[in-house]
Design an enzyme around this catalytic site. Structure first.
Site, PDB file in Angstrom:
ATOM      1  N   PHE A   1       1.583 -14.145   4.634  1.00  0.00           N
ATOM      2  CA  PHE A   1       1.531 -12.803   4.028  1.00  0.00           C
ATOM      3  C   PHE A   1       2.856 -12.397   3.374  1.00  0.00           C
ATOM      4  CE2 PHE A   1       1.285  -8.064   4.260  1.00  0.00           C
ATOM      5  CZ  PHE A   1       0.171  -7.888   3.462  1.00  0.00           C
TER       6      PHE A   1
ATOM      7  N   ASN B   1     -10.115  -3.023   2.749  1.00  0.00           N
ATOM      8  CA  ASN B   1      -9.862  -3.030   1.304  1.00  0.00           C
ATOM      9  C   ASN B   1     -11.166  -2.809   0.555  1.00  0.00           C
ATOM     10  OD1 ASN B   1      -7.088  -3.491   1.350  1.00  0.00           O
ATOM     11  ND2 ASN B   1      -7.280  -5.700   1.190  1.00  0.00           N
TER      12      ASN B   1
ATOM     13  N   HIS C   1      -3.534   0.830  12.095  1.00  0.00           N
ATOM     14  CA  HIS C   1      -3.313  -0.456  12.754  1.00  0.00           C
ATOM     15  C   HIS C   1      -4.665  -1.056  13.140  1.00  0.00           C
ATOM     16  CE1 HIS C   1      -1.991  -3.593  15.245  1.00  0.00           C
ATOM     17  NE2 HIS C   1      -1.750  -2.944  16.364  1.00  0.00           N
TER      18      HIS C   1
ATOM     19  N   ARG D   1      -7.321   7.021   4.078  1.00  0.00           N
ATOM     20  CA  ARG D   1      -6.273   6.870   3.056  1.00  0.00           C
ATOM     21  C   ARG D   1      -6.650   5.711   2.140  1.00  0.00           C
ATOM     22  NH1 ARG D   1      -1.432   3.990   2.233  1.00  0.00           N
ATOM     23  NH2 ARG D   1       0.110   5.157   1.027  1.00  0.00           N
TER      24      ARG D   1
ATOM     25  N   HIS E   1       0.839  -1.216   0.000  1.00  0.00           N
ATOM     26  CA  HIS E   1       0.000   0.000   0.000  1.00  0.00           C
ATOM     27  C   HIS E   1       0.871   1.263   0.000  1.00  0.00           C
ATOM     28  CE1 HIS E   1      -3.849  -2.129   0.895  1.00  0.00           C
ATOM     29  NE2 HIS E   1      -3.042  -2.985   1.468  1.00  0.00           N
TER      30      HIS E   1
HETATM   31 FE1  HDD Z   1      -2.269  -4.898   5.545  1.00  0.00          FE
HETATM   32  C1  HDD Z   1      -0.847  -1.841   5.197  1.00  0.00           C
HETATM   33  C2  HDD Z   1      -5.259  -3.649   4.437  1.00  0.00           C
HETATM   34  C3  HDD Z   1      -3.587  -8.070   5.496  1.00  0.00           C
HETATM   35  C4  HDD Z   1       0.506  -6.049   6.995  1.00  0.00           C
HETATM   36  N1  HDD Z   1      -2.920  -3.106   4.924  1.00  0.00           N
HETATM   37  C5  HDD Z   1      -2.182  -1.959   4.857  1.00  0.00           C
HETATM   38  C6  HDD Z   1      -2.990  -0.888   4.370  1.00  0.00           C
HETATM   39  C7  HDD Z   1      -4.228  -1.402   4.143  1.00  0.00           C
HETATM   40  C8  HDD Z   1      -4.184  -2.797   4.506  1.00  0.00           C
HETATM   41  C9  HDD Z   1      -5.435  -0.660   3.611  1.00  0.00           C
HETATM   42  C10 HDD Z   1      -2.528   0.537   4.127  1.00  0.00           C
HETATM   43  C11 HDD Z   1      -2.669   1.357   5.367  1.00  0.00           C
HETATM   44  C12 HDD Z   1      -2.366   2.799   5.061  1.00  0.00           C
HETATM   45  O1  HDD Z   1      -3.091   3.406   4.261  1.00  0.00           O
HETATM   46  O2  HDD Z   1      -1.398   3.312   5.631  1.00  0.00           O
HETATM   47  N2  HDD Z   1      -4.035  -5.709   5.002  1.00  0.00           N
HETATM   48  C13 HDD Z   1      -5.170  -5.021   4.678  1.00  0.00           C
HETATM   49  C14 HDD Z   1      -6.284  -5.923   4.610  1.00  0.00           C
HETATM   50  C15 HDD Z   1      -5.809  -7.166   4.889  1.00  0.00           C
HETATM   51  C16 HDD Z   1      -4.400  -7.029   5.149  1.00  0.00           C
HETATM   52  C17 HDD Z   1      -7.700  -5.518   4.294  1.00  0.00           C
HETATM   53  C18 HDD Z   1      -6.530  -8.471   4.961  1.00  0.00           C
HETATM   54  C19 HDD Z   1      -7.764  -8.599   5.203  1.00  0.00           C
HETATM   55  N3  HDD Z   1      -1.645  -6.723   6.094  1.00  0.00           N
HETATM   56  C20 HDD Z   1      -2.344  -7.902   6.045  1.00  0.00           C
HETATM   57  C21 HDD Z   1      -1.586  -8.950   6.673  1.00  0.00           C
HETATM   58  C22 HDD Z   1      -0.433  -8.381   7.130  1.00  0.00           C
HETATM   59  C23 HDD Z   1      -0.487  -6.988   6.743  1.00  0.00           C
HETATM   60  C24 HDD Z   1      -2.031 -10.385   6.827  1.00  0.00           C
HETATM   61  C25 HDD Z   1       0.709  -8.980   7.852  1.00  0.00           C
HETATM   62  C26 HDD Z   1       0.587  -9.915   8.751  1.00  0.00           C
HETATM   63  N4  HDD Z   1      -0.447  -4.105   5.939  1.00  0.00           N
HETATM   64  C27 HDD Z   1       0.528  -4.758   6.587  1.00  0.00           C
HETATM   65  C28 HDD Z   1       1.717  -3.880   6.904  1.00  0.00           C
HETATM   66  C29 HDD Z   1       1.253  -2.505   6.331  1.00  0.00           C
HETATM   67  C30 HDD Z   1      -0.097  -2.821   5.754  1.00  0.00           C
HETATM   68  C31 HDD Z   1       3.027  -4.408   6.449  1.00  0.00           C
HETATM   69  C32 HDD Z   1       2.209  -1.799   5.376  1.00  0.00           C
HETATM   70  C33 HDD Z   1       2.217  -0.369   5.795  1.00  0.00           C
HETATM   71  C34 HDD Z   1       1.505  -0.342   7.041  1.00  0.00           C
HETATM   72  O3  HDD Z   1       1.086  -1.602   7.377  1.00  0.00           O
HETATM   73  O4  HDD Z   1       1.303   0.625   7.742  1.00  0.00           O
HETATM   74  O5  HDD Z   1       1.937  -3.827   8.260  1.00  0.00           O
END
Ligand code: HDD
Length: 692
Positions: A163, A150, A341, A114, A77
Site C-alpha cells: 500500500f 470505496n 477503522h 464520509r 482520502h
Molecule cells: Fe484505506 C483511509 C478505503 C486500503 C490505509 N481508506 C481510507 C478511507 C477510505 C479507505 C474510504 C477514508 C476514511 C475517511 O473518510 O476518513 N482503504 C480503503 C479501501 C481499501 C483501502 C476500500 C481497500 C479495499 N487503506 C487501505 C490499505 C491501507 C489503508 C491497504 C494500509 C494498509 N486508509 C488507510 C489509512 C487511512 C485510510 C492510511 C488514511 C486516513 C485514515 O486512514 O483515517 O490508514
C-alpha cells in the site's frame, strides 16, 4: 430542513453531540479561560505607536491558537465530505448475523458517512479521475461499526505491504509535487505496469465509475470478504454493497476537467444542497453471501481483493437502507476529525484472511495517532460511541474522561474486578474461531495469480459507449506519461486484457502493439451485465435544470418549471441579470445565476424559454450560445419552445437539431405533452448517440 424534520426525535448520537455544541449568538466574547474581553481589535501597546507588550495575554492566546489550527491531512482520502443520517434494516437478519443493529426493522441506527477522493490533497478539486471513498460509521448500541469502503468493488493490490508503494506512486511525484489529484503521470503508470495485479482495478479507474455525477449517485462496496456470524456461531462469507436509490451516474471527462475549475466543490455542494432541500440521499444496503462450505467453489479466490463476485453468480440481497438527513454543524469538528477503522466491528461481524484487509486492521488506528494528536481520538465528539465506554486505558495527550477511583488495571480485587468482561451471551465480542494452520511464508497464493480474467470480464460487460470512454481515458492518461517505456509497458499489459483495446490505445500514444498475448487460463463468465452503468436506475429526481430566460419570457416557462419541480427536478433560472424577472402574463421568476456566475457544466439539462424579448436578451449575452453548445457536446437533454427553438437553431448546427435528447415544440406543434417529454429526457441523463 422541513418543519416536520426539525421536530423529529433526536437520535442518541445527536443528543450526545448536543452536549458539545456551542452557539455564540448573543454571547459575550471571552478568552479560553472564560474571561470577558474588552477589546479584540487592538493589541496592548506601549503607546499608540509603540511595540506590542508580552503582557497581552489575550493577543498571545488568540495567536497561539491560530498558529496551531491545522492538523495533518489524511495520508489518503484527504479531501472528503460528510453527513449524518440513519440506517434501518428491512427484516431481521438473525439467521446470518447476531449484530444487534441488523435485527429490528423499527430501529433507526444513527450513522455518519464520509465520501472522499483518494489521491488529492484536502484543497483539491472534487471532479478528478479517482476512486471515491465511501465510509460509514454506524453508532450502534453495541458500539461503533465502521464500513470503510470505496465506490469500486476491487482494489489495486492484493497485500497491504504494497500500500505505501502504491500510494507513493499515485500521489504527486515527490521531486516536484506534480500532478495534484491525478493519476495521469509516470509513477502511477509505472506502478500499474510493474504490478499486473492492478489490471482489474485499472479498468475500473479508467471507466466512468471514476467520474461520478454525485456522491448520491455512486455505489459503495466493502471490497473485502467479511464474515457474518450468527448466535449459534455459524459464519457466512459476505461482501457488502451500497446501492444508490437514484442509480449510478457519471459525468463525462471533459466536463470533469472543466468543473474542477468552475466549481471545485461540485460534489460537496451537491450533497449539502440535496440535504438542505430535503432530497435526502438514500442507499440500499446489500449483501452477497457465500456459505463457508463453498469457499473453494469459484474460479476466483474469495480472499483476493482484486476480484469481485459477479452478481449474476452470487446475487445481491437488499437488506436495509441508509438515509442521509443532516448536514454537519462544523466541518472540522465532524468531517475532518472523524476517524474510521475497518477493525471497528460489533458482535456478529468478523474478518476474513484477505491480506489487504489484515494490513488495514493495523493501519487505521495508527494513522489517527499522528493525525489527531494522540491515542484519545475516540473521545472526540464525532468518534464517541453511543454505547458506554469503560476500560483501564488512561491518560495520554488530550485526555477528556475523568476516570474516578484508584483502580486502572485488570484483574483487580479492590473494585471487584470491574470493569468486568462480558460473555458472548452478554454481548462480549468473540473472534470467530477459524482454524488456521500453515507455515510462515512471504508469498502470493497461486489462487491469487489470475490477474486478467476479471479485467477482461469488466471490459466485456461494458456498453459500446462505456468502452469508448475507457479507450479515450487510456489515451488521455497515457498521453500524459512522459516516458515512452512506461507507455509501452502499459500497452503490453493491456494486451492481456483485450488486444483490441490495446490496439486502439497504442497508436495514439506512440507505442507498438506486441504480438505476444499472455491470456489468462482461468475460465470466468464472459461478462457481468450488472457492471454496466447502462443497466442502472434512471430518474429525473434531484436533477438540476438550467432555465435560460430573460424578461418577457413566455407563459409556457412557468408550466415547464412546475412540471419539472413536480418530477422532483431542481429548476434554476440563468439570465442576463440576477433577481426577479418579469414574464408575459404577469408571471415572475427569480434568476439565481447569470452567464458569468454559472455554466452549463453545472447543470444536468437546459431549457430555453420562449418569448421574443427574452430570447433577444439571451442572444445578446456573448456566453449564451456556448452554454447551449457545451450542453449539447456533453450529451445533455436540451428543451426549447417557441422563440427558444429559434435561439437553439442559432446555437447549434442544423443537423444537430434533430439529435437525440433535443426536445422542442413550436406553437404549430402541440405544446401539450412537451413537459412530459422533456422530463423523460432529463431522467434519461445523457444521450450518447449524438454525433459530435
Ligand atoms: Fe484505506 C483511509 C478505503 C486500503 C490505509 N481508506 C481510507 C478511507 C477510505 C479507505 C474510504 C477514508 C476514511 C475517511 O473518510 O476518513 N482503504 C480503503 C479501501 C481499501 C483501502 C476500500 C481497500 C479495499 N487503506 C487501505 C490499505 C491501507 C489503508 C491497504 C494500509 C494498509 N486508509 C488507510 C489509512 C487511512 C485510510 C492510511 C488514511 C486516513 C485514515 O486512514 O483515517 O490508514
Amino acid at each position: 430542513m422541513s418543519k416536520e424534520d426539525k421536530h423529529m426525535k433526536k437520535d442518541a448520537k445527536e443528543e450526545q453531540l448536543d452536549s458539545f455544541r456551542v452557539d455564540n449568538e448573543g454571547q459575550k466574547l471571552t478568552t479560553n479561560q472564560g474571561l470577558k474581553v474588552s477589546d479584540d481589535e487592538f493589541s496592548l501597546k506601549a503607546g499608540e505607536r509603540g511595540p506590542t507588550l508580552m503582557e497581552d495575554f489575550h493577543f498571545r492566546e488568540k495567536m497561539t491558537h491560530f498558529d496551531h489550527e491545522r492538523i495533518p491531512e489524511r495520508i489518503v482520502h484527504a479531501r472528503g465530505f460528510g453527513a449524518h443520517g440513519y440506517f434501518q434494516v428491512y427484516e431481521p437478519l438473525t439467521s446470518i448475523t447476531k449484530a444487534g443493529f441488523l435485527q429490528d426493522p423499527s430501529v433507526k441506527t444513527p450513522v455518519f458517512v464520509r465520501f472522499s477522493t483518494v489521491a488529492g490533497s484536502r484543497g483539491s478539486a472534487d471532479t478528478v479521475r479517482d476512486v471515491r471513498g465511501f465510509s460509514t460509521k454506524f453508532y450502534t448500541e453495541e458500539g461503533n461499526y465502521d464500513l470503510v469502503g470505496n465506490n469500486m468493488p476491487v482494489f489495486f493490490i492484493q497485500d497491504a505491504i504494497k500500500f505505501p508503494d502504491f500510494i507513493h506512486a499515485v500521489k504527486p511525484e515527490p521531486h516536484n509535487e506534480v500532478p495534484q489529484a491525478s493519476s495521469a503521470h509516470d509513477t502511477f503508470w509505472d506502478f500499474m505496469a510493474n504490478n499486473p495485479e492492478t489490471a482489474h482495478m485499472m479498468m475500473w479507474s479508467m471507466s466512468d465509475r471514476a467520474l461520478p455525477r454525485s456522491f448520491r449517485m455512486m455505489e459503495g462496496f466493502g471490497v473485502h470478504t467479511f464474515r457474518l456470524v450468527n448466535e449459534e456461531g455459524k459464519a457466512h462469507f459476505v461482501k457488502f454493497h451500497w446501492k444508490p436509490v437514484l442509480g449510478v451516474h457519471s459525468l463525462v471527462w471533459d466536463e470533469n476537467q472543466k468543473i474542477a475549475g468552475k466549481d471545485p466543490d461540485f460534489h460537496r455542494r451537491d450533497l449539502w444542497n440535496a440535504i438542505e432541500t430535503g432530497n435526502y440521499p438514500e442507499f440500499e444496503f446489500g449483501l452477497q453471501i457465500i456459505n463457508e462450505e463453498d469457499e473453494f467453489n469459484f474460479d476466483f479466490d474469495i480472499l483476493d481483493p482484486t476480484k469481485l463476485w459477479p452478481e449474476e453468480i452470487v446475487p445481491v440481497r437488499k437488506v436495509g437502507k441508509m438515509t442521509l438527513t443532516r448536514n454537519t454543524d462544523n466541518f472540522f469538528a465532524e468531517t475532518e476529525q472523524i476517524a474510521f477503522h475497518p477493525g471497528h466491528v460489533v458482535p456478529g461481524i468478523d474478518f476474513s484472511n484477505d491480506p489487504l484487509l489484515q494490513g488495514r486492521l493495523f493501519s487505521y488506528t495508527d494513522t489517527q495517532i499522528s493525525r489527531l494528536g494522540g491515542p484519545n481520538f475516540a473521545e472526540i465528539p464525532i468518534n464517541r460511541p453511543i454505547a458506554p465506554v469503560h476500560n483501564n486505558q488512561r491518560d495520554g495527550m488530550h485526555r477528556m474522561t475523568v476516570n474516578q477511583g484508584p483502580v486502572s488495571y485488570h484483574r483487580n480485587g479492590i473494585a471487584g474486578n470491574s470493569p468486568s468482561t462480558s460473555t458472548p451471551q452478554e454481548g462480549g465480542y468473540q473472534h470467530y474461531a477459524e482454524k488456521v494452520d500453515g507455515r510462515k511464508v512471504q508469498a502470493r497464493s497461486d489462487s491469487f495469480k489470475d490477474f486478467y480474467s476479471q479485467a477482461t470480464m469488466f471490459w466485456n460487460s461494458m456498453s459500446a459507449v462505456e468502452k469508448k470512454h475507457i479507450t479515450s481515458a487510456f489515451q488521455f492518461e497515457l498521453g500524459k506519461v512522459q516516458r515512452m517505456d512506461v507507455r509501452q509497458s502499459v500497452i503490453n499489459l493491456l494486451m492481456n486484457i483485450d488486444p483490441k483495446l490495446a490496439a486502439d490505445v497504442a497508436p495514439k500514444i506512440g507505442a507498438q502493439l506486441p504480438e505476444e498475448v499472455k491470456q489468462s487460463k482461468n475460465p470466468t463468465p464472459t461478462d457481468s451485465p450488472a457492471l454496466s452503468m447502462m443497466n442502472t436506475i434512471f430518474s429525473a429526481k434531484t436533477r438540476k435544470v438550467a432555465i435560460i430566460a430573460g424578461a418577457g419570457f413566455d407563459q409556457t416557462t412557468t408550466d415547464v418549471i412546475k412540471a419539472l419541480e413536480e418530477a422532483g427536478v431542481t429548476a434554476e433560472v440563468v439570465s442576463d441579470r440576477l433577481g426577479p424577472i418579469a414574464g408575459q402574463g404577469g408571471k415572475e421568476i427569480e434568476a439565481l445565476h447569470t452567464f458569468l456566475t454559472s455554466d452549463s457544466l453545472l447543470f444536468d439539462a437546459i431549457y430555453i424559454a420562449g418569448g421574443k424579448e427574452s430570447v433577444n436578451l439571451i442572444a445578446s449575452e456573448s456566453d449564451a450560445k456556448d452554454f447551449v453548445r457545451e450542453a449539447y457536446k456533453h450529451f445533455k437533454p436540451i428543451g426549447a419552445v417557441n422563440e427558444g427553438v429559434a435561439f437553439l437553431q442559432k446555437a447549434l448546427a442544423e443537423e444537430d437539431l434533430n439529435a437525440p435528447g433535443i426536445v422542442t415544440a413550436t406553437s404549430k406543434d402541440k405544446l401539450s405533452g412537451f413537459e412530459n417529454k422533456f422530463v423523460e429526457a432529463v431522467a434519461a441523463h445523457r444521450f450518447w448517440d449524438r454525433k459530435l
